[in-house]
Write an enzyme that holds these catalytic residues in place. Structure first.
Site, PDB file in Angstrom:
ATOM      1  N   TRP A 132       0.811  -1.216   0.000  1.00  0.00           N
ATOM      2  CA  TRP A 132       0.000   0.000   0.000  1.00  0.00           C
ATOM      3  C   TRP A 132       0.848   1.271   0.000  1.00  0.00           C
ATOM      4  CZ3 TRP A 132       2.126   2.321   4.040  1.00  0.00           C
ATOM      5  CH2 TRP A 132       2.706   1.496   5.009  1.00  0.00           C
ATOM      6  N   ASN A 133       2.164   1.197   0.213  1.00  0.00           N
ATOM      7  CA  ASN A 133       2.895   2.434   0.524  1.00  0.00           C
ATOM      8  C   ASN A 133       3.029   3.393  -0.671  1.00  0.00           C
ATOM      9  OD1 ASN A 133       4.762   0.649  -0.574  1.00  0.00           O
ATOM     10  ND2 ASN A 133       6.472   1.436   0.638  1.00  0.00           N
ATOM     11  N   LYS A 156      -3.153  -8.617  -6.996  1.00  0.00           N
ATOM     12  CA  LYS A 156      -3.700  -8.697  -5.639  1.00  0.00           C
ATOM     13  C   LYS A 156      -3.019  -7.556  -4.873  1.00  0.00           C
ATOM     14  CE  LYS A 156      -3.884  -9.853  -1.170  1.00  0.00           C
ATOM     15  NZ  LYS A 156      -4.545  -8.620  -0.722  1.00  0.00           N
ATOM     16  N   ALA A 158      -2.711  -4.580  -1.758  1.00  0.00           N
ATOM     17  CA  ALA A 158      -2.923  -4.561  -0.307  1.00  0.00           C
ATOM     18  C   ALA A 158      -4.375  -4.164  -0.030  1.00  0.00           C
ATOM     19  CB  ALA A 158      -1.969  -3.563   0.336  1.00  0.00           C
ATOM     20  N   SER A 159      -4.993  -4.803   0.953  1.00  0.00           N
ATOM     21  CA  SER A 159      -6.433  -4.619   1.138  1.00  0.00           C
ATOM     22  C   SER A 159      -6.812  -3.202   1.563  1.00  0.00           C
ATOM     23  CB  SER A 159      -6.982  -5.651   2.119  1.00  0.00           C
ATOM     24  OG  SER A 159      -6.010  -6.003   3.045  1.00  0.00           O
ATOM     25  N   SER A 209       6.519  -7.252   2.651  1.00  0.00           N
ATOM     26  CA  SER A 209       7.387  -7.550   3.793  1.00  0.00           C
ATOM     27  C   SER A 209       8.163  -8.847   3.562  1.00  0.00           C
ATOM     28  CB  SER A 209       6.522  -7.690   5.044  1.00  0.00           C
ATOM     29  OG  SER A 209       5.607  -8.747   4.836  1.00  0.00           O
ATOM     30  N   GLU A 230      10.537  -8.050  -4.018  1.00  0.00           N
ATOM     31  CA  GLU A 230      11.037  -6.733  -3.570  1.00  0.00           C
ATOM     32  C   GLU A 230      10.589  -6.569  -2.132  1.00  0.00           C
ATOM     33  OE1 GLU A 230      12.936  -4.871  -5.241  1.00  0.00           O
ATOM     34  OE2 GLU A 230      12.509  -5.125  -7.367  1.00  0.00           O
ATOM     35  N   LEU A 231      11.493  -6.801  -1.184  1.00  0.00           N
ATOM     36  CA  LEU A 231      11.076  -6.876   0.217  1.00  0.00           C
ATOM     37  C   LEU A 231      11.588  -5.677   1.026  1.00  0.00           C
ATOM     38  CD1 LEU A 231      11.694 -10.712   0.544  1.00  0.00           C
ATOM     39  CD2 LEU A 231       9.675  -9.521  -0.306  1.00  0.00           C
ATOM     40  N   GLU A 358      13.622  -3.711  10.205  1.00  0.00           N
ATOM     41  CA  GLU A 358      13.149  -2.608   9.376  1.00  0.00           C
ATOM     42  C   GLU A 358      12.180  -1.764  10.201  1.00  0.00           C
ATOM     43  OE1 GLU A 358      10.295  -3.476   6.158  1.00  0.00           O
ATOM     44  OE2 GLU A 358      11.372  -1.943   5.021  1.00  0.00           O
TER      45      GLU A 358
HETATM   46  P1  NAP Z   1       2.847  -6.919   3.502  1.00  0.00           P
HETATM   47  O1  NAP Z   1       2.054  -6.975   4.745  1.00  0.00           O
HETATM   48  O2  NAP Z   1       3.845  -7.961   3.261  1.00  0.00           O
HETATM   49  O3  NAP Z   1       1.772  -6.930   2.317  1.00  0.00           O
HETATM   50  C1  NAP Z   1       2.166  -6.824   0.955  1.00  0.00           C
HETATM   51  C2  NAP Z   1       1.152  -7.546   0.105  1.00  0.00           C
HETATM   52  O4  NAP Z   1       1.256  -8.933   0.355  1.00  0.00           O
HETATM   53  C3  NAP Z   1      -0.297  -7.163   0.398  1.00  0.00           C
HETATM   54  O5  NAP Z   1      -1.019  -7.210  -0.804  1.00  0.00           O
HETATM   55  C4  NAP Z   1      -0.746  -8.265   1.344  1.00  0.00           C
HETATM   56  O6  NAP Z   1      -2.129  -8.464   1.317  1.00  0.00           O
HETATM   57  C5  NAP Z   1      -0.014  -9.455   0.736  1.00  0.00           C
HETATM   58  N1  NAP Z   1       0.257 -10.548   1.643  1.00  0.00           N
HETATM   59  C6  NAP Z   1       0.804 -10.477   2.884  1.00  0.00           C
HETATM   60  N2  NAP Z   1       0.960 -11.719   3.396  1.00  0.00           N
HETATM   61  C7  NAP Z   1       0.483 -12.586   2.463  1.00  0.00           C
HETATM   62  C8  NAP Z   1       0.341 -14.009   2.419  1.00  0.00           C
HETATM   63  N3  NAP Z   1       0.707 -14.781   3.423  1.00  0.00           N
HETATM   64  N4  NAP Z   1      -0.201 -14.558   1.314  1.00  0.00           N
HETATM   65  C9  NAP Z   1      -0.586 -13.780   0.301  1.00  0.00           C
HETATM   66  N5  NAP Z   1      -0.493 -12.435   0.266  1.00  0.00           N
HETATM   67  C10 NAP Z   1       0.042 -11.845   1.347  1.00  0.00           C
HETATM   68  O7  NAP Z   1       3.576  -5.534   3.342  1.00  0.00           O
HETATM   69  P2  NAP Z   1       2.962  -4.086   3.459  1.00  0.00           P
HETATM   70  O8  NAP Z   1       2.761  -3.788   4.906  1.00  0.00           O
HETATM   71  O9  NAP Z   1       1.791  -3.932   2.539  1.00  0.00           O
HETATM   72  O10 NAP Z   1       4.151  -3.199   2.862  1.00  0.00           O
HETATM   73  C11 NAP Z   1       5.257  -2.841   3.593  1.00  0.00           C
HETATM   74  C12 NAP Z   1       6.429  -3.747   3.305  1.00  0.00           C
HETATM   75  O11 NAP Z   1       6.700  -3.736   1.919  1.00  0.00           O
HETATM   76  C13 NAP Z   1       7.704  -3.254   3.958  1.00  0.00           C
HETATM   77  O12 NAP Z   1       8.435  -4.341   4.482  1.00  0.00           O
HETATM   78  C14 NAP Z   1       8.452  -2.608   2.816  1.00  0.00           C
HETATM   79  O13 NAP Z   1       9.839  -2.507   3.005  1.00  0.00           O
HETATM   80  C15 NAP Z   1       8.086  -3.486   1.683  1.00  0.00           C
HETATM   81  N6  NAP Z   1       8.292  -2.788   0.417  1.00  0.00           N
HETATM   82  C16 NAP Z   1       9.337  -3.162  -0.373  1.00  0.00           C
HETATM   83  C17 NAP Z   1       9.589  -2.480  -1.559  1.00  0.00           C
HETATM   84  C18 NAP Z   1      10.744  -2.858  -2.451  1.00  0.00           C
HETATM   85  O14 NAP Z   1      10.739  -2.438  -3.594  1.00  0.00           O
HETATM   86  N7  NAP Z   1      11.724  -3.616  -2.005  1.00  0.00           N
HETATM   87  C19 NAP Z   1       8.760  -1.431  -1.925  1.00  0.00           C
HETATM   88  C20 NAP Z   1       7.720  -1.079  -1.093  1.00  0.00           C
HETATM   89  C21 NAP Z   1       7.481  -1.770   0.077  1.00  0.00           C
HETATM   90  P3  NAP Z   1      -3.087  -7.905   2.488  1.00  0.00           P
HETATM   91  O15 NAP Z   1      -3.035  -6.432   2.430  1.00  0.00           O
HETATM   92  O16 NAP Z   1      -4.425  -8.439   2.130  1.00  0.00           O
HETATM   93  O17 NAP Z   1      -2.563  -8.470   3.770  1.00  0.00           O
END
Ligand code: NAP
Length: 454
Positions: A132-133, A156, A158-159, A209, A230-231, A358
């Site tokens: 979502w960021n 898919k 972020a919700s 994440s 991309e984490l 992080e």
């Molecule tokens: P997140 O909680 O991992 O969610 C990211 C996406 O993954 C959402 O669409 C989420 O869906 C889905 N998801 C999470 N767990 C899942 C699972 N077990 N099975 C299937 N789908 C799953 O991360 P966030 O809070 O949205 O974003 C922040 C993170 O993203 C930070 O760690 C940040 O560093 C990282 N990020 C990395 C980059 C990069 O380019 N390296 C760029 C931006 C952000 P739901 O919303 O439905 O849970």
């Protein structure tokens, strides 16, 4: 498990909208459509596919205000930064419209054959799981090269940014992409596993994440599918004794505080040489104090709420655990619901949560080091590998360290940032694969060897 998902405005606390998740029957027909369309879409000449990027850019430009307002409502991004995000998406479209054709052209290789070359063919339907960021940018930097290469896409998102997810689907349809080329799935995590396991999905790109990355990589691995991950990161920002604070201080503050601190590539650990430490801390603090916080819809706001209150809970816990280990609050650390004050924490050392983990919010961890050698040791002391930035007037010396930096990026006198012309991605716990540039468009193609004798 609920079959609905809702969005909320993190600044006002108001609920925005509730959506029904797609049923398994709906998902099945979306998968089939993506697969069917992929057969005709892949046959279109690249020029025809890339021509549509003009229309995507025009729609982004015509709707800049609507899209920016939606992002700001759903995740609290200050409106001026939402507008910049849409502008960056337009630049991205422009970059691939101009370059996709040459990136994807057959590459002739001289061998014993009469003719031999590499053909870059699309893989088929690609699943994207996005955060979502940066609700538009993250999706676009995946979708624009992936669709232009002849693949179809299932998103898919972020919700908490479901409204953005649906409006992006509508955008691609309006731009003239065949129906089904880009579809938004409203699904839960279990459904993501089923979709990724389905034979009609050929690969996955996840930005999110480390935890989500490990889960998606495991499902992809079990099904022998390519994944780009991309984490998270905990980038170091090194300030050496000879750094030009006058020229670069704003950049350093922005490196931590932009997007209210919610960026994977943000400066999370400030590693500061002792000889400039006091001057840096005083000037950095003054600048952080001057940030204008408040309503994200106000043009003047630099800094607002986090996207959700539970993200502030996580940050608060990381800071508290670090304070128990000897870190000190130098400035800030007030928290109310989704609001977290810009915060500066000093006396930070390895083995504290805000050094090792992080921090996804506006907390700057300051680490004092005696010299340059210790600074580079601290840089390397991390499980993550997105990027490092260093501020010094001796750019030749910094350049000499390029090969010892294990990260996906090394920026000298600039904050780590993404640019469509340059590859973007990480190493170690920050993931693998690359987005953007020629590297990004090559992630979801079959690099086919063609060998002809006659
Ligand atoms: P997140 O909680 O991992 O969610 C990211 C996406 O993954 C959402 O669409 C989420 O869906 C889905 N998801 C999470 N767990 C899942 C699972 N077990 N099975 C299937 N789908 C799953 O991360 P966030 O809070 O949205 O974003 C922040 C993170 O993203 C930070 O760690 C940040 O560093 C990282 N990020 C990395 C980059 C990069 O380019 N390296 C760029 C931006 C952000 P739901 O919303 O439905 O849970």
């Amino acid at each position: 498990m609920s079959n609905k998902t809702s969005t909320h405005n993190p600044f006002t606390g108001e609920s925005i909208k509730t959506y029904n998740l797609h049923t398994d029957v709906q998902v099945e027909s979306m998968l089939q459509l993506a697969n069917d369309v992929s057969k005709t879409w892949r046959q279109k000449p690249i020029k025809e596919r890339s021509k549509l990027l003009n229309k995507v850019a025009k729609i982004l430009s015509d709707n800049l205000e609507t899209y920016s307002e939606l992002m700001t409502a759903e995740m609290g991004k200050p409106i001026a930064q939402s507008r910049s995000e849409i502008e960056k998406c337009i630049f991205l479209c422009d970059f691939y419209r101009k370059n996709a054709d040459s990136f994807l052209a057959d590459q002739i290789i001289e061998t014993d054959a009469k003719e031999s070359f590499i053909s870059y063919d699309p893989l088929g339907t690609i699943l994207a799981v996005m955060p979502w960021n940066y609700p538009f940018w993250q999706v676009m930097r995946f979708a624009i090269p992936t669709l232009t290469a002849g693949n179809t896409a299932l998103l898919k998102h972020a919700s908490n940014v479901t409204g953005c997810a649906l409006i992006i689907e509508e955008l691609f349809e309006k731009a003239g992409y065949p129906k089904g080329c880009f579809q938004t799935l409203l699904v839960n995590h279990d459904q993501v596993e089923q979709i990724l396991s389905d034979d009609r999905v050929k690969a996955v790109s996840l930005t999110g994440s480390e935890k989500a990355g490990r889960k998606i990589a495991e499902i992809a691995g079990r099904n022998l599918k390519k994944a780009v991950l991309e984490l998270g990161g905990n980038n170091a920002c090194v300030v050496l004794g000879d750094a030009n604070l006058e020229a670069y201080l704003d950049i350093m503050v922005n490196a931590r505080m932009q997007n209210t601190g919610q960026s994977c590539i943000a400066a999370k650990r400030f590693i500061v040489e002792a000889s400039i430490y006091d001057e840096f801390l005083e000037k950095f603090t003054k600048k952080v104090k001057s940030l204008k916080h408040g309503d994200p819809t106000d043009d003047q706001t630099d800094f607002s709420v986090l996207a959700r209150a539970d993200l502030a809970d996580i940050l608060e816990d990381q800071v508290e655990r670090s304070l128990k280990k000897g870190a000190k609050v130098h400035f800030g650390n007030e928290r109310k619901k989704a609001y977290y004050q810009p915060t500066i924490i000093t006396n930070v050392t390895p083995n504290m949560p805000i050094f090792d983990e992080e921090t996804f919010g506006p907390v700057a961890a300051i680490i004092k080091v005696k010299d340059k050698a210790e600074a580079y040791e601290m840089v390397a002391n991390t499980r993550f590998g997105l990027g490092t930035m260093i501020f010094t007037e001796d750019f030749e010396d910094a350049t000499a360290h390029v090969s010892e930096i294990e990260d996906g990026a090394f920026f000298i006198n600039e904050l780590v940032k993404s640019d469509p012309r340059l590859p973007f991605g990480g190493t170690k716990a920050s993931g693998y694969g690359r987005e953007l540039s020629e590297e990004g468009i090559m992630e979801f193609v079959n690099k086919k060897t063609v060998y002809i004798n006659h």
